[in-house]
Write an enzyme that holds these catalytic residues in place. Sequence first.
Site, PDB file in Angstrom:
ATOM      1  N   ASP A 159       0.846  -1.192   0.000  1.00 15.77           N
ATOM      2  CA  ASP A 159       0.000   0.000   0.000  1.00 15.77           C
ATOM      3  C   ASP A 159       0.887   1.248   0.000  1.00 15.77           C
ATOM      4  O   ASP A 159       1.959   1.243  -0.597  1.00 15.77           O
ATOM      5  CB  ASP A 159      -0.929  -0.040   1.221  1.00 15.77           C
ATOM      6  CG  ASP A 159      -2.260   0.655   0.983  1.00 15.77           C
ATOM      7  OD1 ASP A 159      -2.271   1.890   0.903  1.00 15.77           O
ATOM      8  OD2 ASP A 159      -3.291  -0.038   0.874  1.00 15.77           O
ATOM      9  N   HIS A 191      -3.253   6.055   3.438  1.00 14.37           N
ATOM     10  CA  HIS A 191      -4.187   4.975   3.115  1.00 14.37           C
ATOM     11  C   HIS A 191      -3.783   3.659   3.765  1.00 14.37           C
ATOM     12  O   HIS A 191      -4.604   2.947   4.353  1.00 14.37           O
ATOM     13  CB  HIS A 191      -4.254   4.827   1.598  1.00 14.37           C
ATOM     14  CG  HIS A 191      -5.295   3.870   1.107  1.00 14.37           C
ATOM     15  ND1 HIS A 191      -5.033   2.539   0.870  1.00 14.37           N
ATOM     16  CD2 HIS A 191      -6.604   4.051   0.785  1.00 14.37           C
ATOM     17  CE1 HIS A 191      -6.127   1.946   0.430  1.00 14.37           C
ATOM     18  NE2 HIS A 191      -7.101   2.829   0.365  1.00 14.37           N
ATOM     19  N   SER A 395     -11.585  -0.742  -0.673  1.00 24.27           N
ATOM     20  CA  SER A 395     -10.309  -0.845   0.042  1.00 24.27           C
ATOM     21  C   SER A 395     -10.543  -1.244   1.488  1.00 24.27           C
ATOM     22  O   SER A 395      -9.835  -2.084   2.052  1.00 24.27           O
ATOM     23  CB  SER A 395      -9.573   0.506   0.026  1.00 24.27           C
ATOM     24  OG  SER A 395      -8.890   0.721  -1.162  1.00 24.27           O
TER      25      SER A 395
END
Length: 640
Positions: A159, A191, A395
């Site tokens: 990520d 994120h 996600s």
Amino acid sequence: MLPNRRVFSALAIVAVLVSGRPAFADGHSRKIDHALQTSLNSGAATQNIIVTIDNPDLRAKVRKTLQEHGDLILADHPLVSAFAAEVHSEDVDVIANHAGVRAVSANAAVNASSGVPARLLKTLSTAPQPGNARALLGLLPLSNSNAPHGGGVGIALIDSGISPSADVQISGFFDFTRGGIPVAPFDDYGHGTFIAGLIGSNGSLSAGQFPGIAPDVNFVGFKVLDKTGQGTTSDVIKAIEYVTANHDRLKVQIVNLSLGHPIFAKAADDPLVQAVEHASAAGLIVVVAAGNNGQNPTTGLVGYAGINSPGNSPSAITAGAVSTQNTLTLDDDRVANYSSRGPSWYDGFVKPDVVAPGTMLISNTNVNSFLYDKLLTSHIISKNGRQFLELSGTSMATGVVSGIVALMVESHAHAGYSGDKALTANLARAILEYSAIPLHDANGKVYDVLTQGAGEVNAAGAIALSNAIDTSAKPGSWWLRNSVPSQTVIGGQMYSWAANIVWGDNIVWGDLLFRNLKVWSNNIVWGDNIVWGDALVFGENIVWSDVAHVKAANIVWGSNIVWADRLIGLSEGDNIVWGSLNRDNIVWGSLNRDNIVWGSLDNDNVVWGSSDDNVVWGDNVVWGSALPTTPARPRVGGLF
């Protein structure tokens, strides 16, 4: 910029590569993916590509020739028999037309979005209930001594990074935006930190208010996205290659990929998909996001066929997103409109596999990150005054599923069967699907398989199954050692399991999950034709609508389609039909371009064949070969 090429080498690349006639007279090759074709059409002078060549000797020869020709080699990808390069545009067709080259792909941009835009989310009547994520999944509270925690399980988080904190355990960190160097953990985008919190926060920073699903898991971080959430396919592949080669040393069993890009080619020719396939074959369980392309951002219509790569990987567990309405009951859970539906482009794979809570979830943040700085309305303050973020998307659902898989791995390891073998990717997905709970829409109609897969994940049921299966049992034998329920109590209500598995083009019922069959091995690609034997009770055809009650038309995918008793169409590739048995149908033929169908499957009547890219925004439309040649790509927006 590429250096000026030397005159004497101008013919060298042709001499080395061109051993036969071009694939097409106009210079374009079917080996070139859609994104790269689009870039070539734009007139760009150079192209960032990934070349797949199965023969290692030829691969080395092509690399050397390109270098001598003035092109740049960026990375080797031995796991997928490929290399990344920056080449002059005129070289692409020459490379693709060589018989030994399997595919030439764009080194496509991958990204993780900041979440789904607020305008695409329904306003919920109440504020999120703090710390209820585990309860939504039917899990015991962490205060219960019998509650699973995911101890001993390692997760590779590929990520934007992970910000270190008292909430998460990080044993290793590698920055693949700088070549894969080991560095101290960080996350300038934010994120990855959010996803890590959903999976494995121990709740220290929030005083127990926002714990993760599996608070004792250990993370190995792989930074492939920069401070704005952007990355390249090549960097993601390099990270997957590293995990695959070193997962025993890193003590990693699960890979979380809450990122991706649109599908530009068949899964067999997509290097990112192939990296996931190899990781699964090596024994890793890879969980990926379906994508956030389910809803037209202008009209709000729900669309089909928005799955992203590598969500189209046959061996990956692909997660769609659910809106829980902030209640513990599943009765009002709805598949989020933004969540990408299947089928996958080019191949027509049935995806997602399952859906999970993904809307308005709260998790960890780095107050110095890009997301925290930009998403001012998403700031959440815990009861003890600490800062968190609230985000939505597949996600987030992916992180939830990874956390559940960690609890499954832990439960299976603790079962204590002598000589027990680890859960494979195929078995983990089968357990998730079999124990899933089918959802229905606001009108009481069960969602189709393209929308919800087998249903919403049921952590308690999946853990019970994982604990009961003795994977050391003899091949073909019954390996269920404990009785397992067929229902789970969540939010005070009893819910029945799906009790079926979506295997490729088939929905299979019966006790096959309770036997040690070859299909649960690492070397079996999910979706391949399998002879199930006596364990098969029902299969053969996908059942589209009202799946839970097996009352709908049957569909056979391949070179033709059977809709009820009627032959619908033929094509050089897969055809897909969906719709309602008693109403209008949607048909398309060659999946050599990217399309999204927006609107109701109950009412739209759409037909198209082998024309260029088509997008249907209304009802009763028939498009043929007279379409404009300018491609209309599916909207990339809201990707994780």
